[in-house]
Motif scaffolding. Structure first.
Motif, short mmCIF file in Angstrom:
data_model
loop_
_atom_site.label_atom_id
_atom_site.label_comp_id
_atom_site.label_asym_id
_atom_site.label_seq_id
_atom_site.Cartn_x
_atom_site.Cartn_y
_atom_site.Cartn_z
N ASP A 91 0.83 -1.20 0.00
CA ASP A 91 0.00 0.00 0.00
C ASP A 91 0.87 1.25 0.00
N SER A 92 0.24 2.38 -0.20
CA SER A 92 0.95 3.63 -0.42
C SER A 92 1.75 4.10 0.79
N TYR A 93 2.85 4.78 0.49
CA TYR A 93 3.67 5.39 1.54
C TYR A 93 2.98 6.64 2.08
N GLN A 94 3.06 6.78 3.40
CA GLN A 94 2.49 7.93 4.10
C GLN A 94 3.55 8.52 5.03
N LEU A 95 3.17 9.55 5.75
CA LEU A 95 4.05 10.17 6.75
C LEU A 95 3.50 9.93 8.16
N VAL A 96 4.38 9.63 9.09
CA VAL A 96 4.03 9.68 10.51
C VAL A 96 4.95 10.73 11.13
N ALA A 97 4.41 11.52 12.06
CA ALA A 97 5.20 12.62 12.61
C ALA A 97 4.89 12.83 14.08
N ARG A 98 5.85 13.42 14.75
CA ARG A 98 5.69 13.73 16.18
C ARG A 98 4.80 14.95 16.37
N ALA A 99 4.70 15.81 15.33
CA ALA A 99 3.86 17.01 15.39
C ALA A 99 3.10 17.12 14.07
N PRO A 100 2.01 17.88 14.03
CA PRO A 100 1.23 18.00 12.80
C PRO A 100 2.05 18.53 11.62
N LEU A 101 1.72 18.04 10.42
CA LEU A 101 2.37 18.49 9.19
C LEU A 101 1.28 18.74 8.15
N ALA A 102 1.22 19.98 7.65
CA ALA A 102 0.17 20.30 6.69
C ALA A 102 0.70 21.02 5.45
N SER A 103 2.03 21.07 5.30
CA SER A 103 2.60 21.74 4.14
C SER A 103 4.00 21.20 3.86
N VAL A 104 4.47 21.41 2.66
CA VAL A 104 5.83 21.00 2.31
C VAL A 104 6.83 21.84 3.11
N GLU A 105 6.52 23.10 3.30
CA GLU A 105 7.41 23.99 4.05
C GLU A 105 7.64 23.48 5.46
N ALA A 106 6.64 22.81 6.03
CA ALA A 106 6.77 22.29 7.39
C ALA A 106 7.81 21.18 7.49
N LEU A 107 8.20 20.63 6.36
CA LEU A 107 9.22 19.57 6.36
C LEU A 107 10.63 20.14 6.50
N ARG A 108 10.78 21.39 6.18
CA ARG A 108 12.11 21.99 6.17
C ARG A 108 12.79 21.85 7.53
N GLY A 109 13.98 21.28 7.52
CA GLY A 109 14.77 21.12 8.73
C GLY A 109 14.43 19.89 9.55
N GLU B 207 -5.62 -7.87 -2.99
CA GLU B 207 -6.85 -7.68 -2.21
C GLU B 207 -6.55 -7.69 -0.71
N LEU B 208 -5.63 -8.54 -0.30
CA LEU B 208 -5.24 -8.58 1.12
C LEU B 208 -4.56 -7.27 1.53
N VAL B 209 -3.71 -6.74 0.66
CA VAL B 209 -3.03 -5.47 0.94
C VAL B 209 -4.04 -4.34 1.07
N ALA B 210 -4.99 -4.28 0.15
CA ALA B 210 -6.00 -3.22 0.18
C ALA B 210 -6.82 -3.29 1.47
N ALA B 211 -7.22 -4.51 1.84
CA ALA B 211 -8.01 -4.69 3.07
C ALA B 211 -7.17 -4.35 4.30
N SER B 212 -5.91 -4.75 4.28
CA SER B 212 -5.02 -4.48 5.41
C SER B 212 -4.81 -2.97 5.60
N ALA B 213 -4.67 -2.25 4.49
CA ALA B 213 -4.47 -0.80 4.57
C ALA B 213 -5.69 -0.10 5.15
N ARG B 214 -6.88 -0.52 4.71
CA ARG B 214 -8.11 0.08 5.25
C ARG B 214 -8.25 -0.21 6.73
N ALA B 215 -8.01 -1.45 7.10
CA ALA B 215 -8.14 -1.84 8.51
C ALA B 215 -7.12 -1.12 9.38
N ALA B 216 -5.93 -0.93 8.84
CA ALA B 216 -4.87 -0.27 9.61
C ALA B 216 -5.26 1.15 9.99
#
Length: 354
Positions: A153-171, A274-283
């Motif tokens: 399934d698709s790559y996502q981001l996990v973060a210690r603080a909220p991220l809502a822009s590309v600029e927020a990734l800087r540093g 199909e297992l991957v798709a179901a696993s991603a939704r459940a996750a």
């Protein structure tokens, strides 16, 4: 699907005609446990279906299976060798860890933001294999036969603080393994290439601020406990592996058995998808229940991120064309295949930017 099944039935019937019953002893293996979709589909689909179909179609053959999961036969760094050296007759091979031996298999890692649709990519992978012989030839060079593709399934981001822009990734210090680290170029983030098994400790201790990870991998590695902000960026779903058979084992099989395993390889690809798709939704549902905050990355920011990246696909093409590989043809077929199937890449990697 019905036509394929009918063709299989005919070949098996012809193979069975006048043949003596034979018992085949085969070993199936994987570096990972059957709890992950790409191994579960071997254990719960390929193995039982092989004998069920042989019996149903009247073939005289039977297969006695030996199973070796969770690295009992080979580890995650040696999956290609595990099948090629016949530690397993058939098994899961992780192509994402074979950029040198199977470079063409890794196109998705050099064309991020292309598609997050696992069903589309699974179907496309089979079409690419038929259209570009060099893909299959690379497997044969390592004493293996490709039977069916595996997607995650698709790559996502996990973060210690909220991220809502590309600029927020800087540093920010962002965990990103292997070629995924290049997806941060142009954002100002600092990539940290460490194994997924070390992500939890790095985030917990403050050595990292965020991580790029497939969505279904967040929960099992408990990343939400130390990085509770899940940001659905949809950086892209990867074609990450395959079901393959040892080439010597393959050569020992009669035509009707080869036809059976070709069919099972395609069936494996569909089942694990199909297992991957179901696993991603459940996750995602379970992460929300566990108290994680799940937010969608703004579409405009996602498009901006894709635009900021250097020409990752072009560089990959140049490196592999220099080795005599049809990387340009593959990239064009990959991107065209996505668009023709209704996908809308955030960046057209096969087209020069104006």
């Amino acid at each position: 699907m019905r036509l394929r099944a009918a063709g299989l039935a005919l070949v098996l019937a012809l193979g069975a005609a006048g043949a003596a019953a034979k018992e085949w002893r085969l070993t199936a293996g994987a570096s990972h446990p059957p709890s992950v979709p790409w191994v579960q589909a071997i254990r719960d689909r390929v193995i039982p279906e092989s004998n069920r179909m042989l019996k149903e179609l009247g073939a005289p053959d039977r297969i006695v299976w030996t199973e070796g999961w969770s690295g009992t036969l080979y580890n995650f760094r040696n999956t290609l060798e595990g099948v090629g050296d016949r530690l397993a007759d058939i098994g899961w091979v992780a192509t994402l860890w074979e950029p040198a031996k199977l470079p063409l298999e890794n196109v998705t890692f050099h064309a991020p933001f292309a598609s997050a649709d696992v069903r589309l990519l699974s179907e496309l992978r089979e079409a690419l294999h038929r259209a570009i012989p060099a893909l299959g030839e690379a497997w044969l060079a390592h004493n293996a036969v490709w039977l069916g593709g595996q997607v995650a399934d698709s790559y996502q981001l996990v973060a210690r603080a909220p991220l809502a822009s590309v600029e927020a990734l800087r540093g920010l210090r962002v965990l990103a393994s292997g070629p995924v680290a290049a997806w941060l170029k142009g954002t100002g983030a600092v990539p940290l290439d460490v194994p997924l098994t070390d992500y939890h400790a790095s985030l917990k201790g403050g050595a990292a601020d965020a991580a790029i990870v497939v969505g279904s991998g967040i929960l099992p590695f408990r990343l939400h406990e130390v990085a509770p902000h899940i940001v659905r960026v949809d950086l892209g779903a990867p074609i990450a592996g395959a079901l393959a058979m040892n080439r010597d084992t393959w050569k020992s099989l009669p035509l009707h058995m080869k036809t059976l395993f070709r069919f099972l390889g395609r069936d494996y690809a569909r089942r694990q998808t199909e297992l991957v798709a179901a696993s991603a939704r459940a996750a995602m549902a379970r992460l929300a229940e566990a108290g994680a905050t799940i937010a969608e990355f703004p579409p405009a920011e996602r498009a901006k991120w894709a635009t900021l990246l250097p020409d990752l696909a072009g560089d990959w093409v140049a490196r592999n064309e220099a080795k005599g590989l049809p990387a340009r043809k593959l990239l064009a077929a990959f991107m065209d295949g996505i668009r023709k199937r209704g996908g809308k890449p955030a960046r057209d990697w096969d087209r020069k930017r104006k």
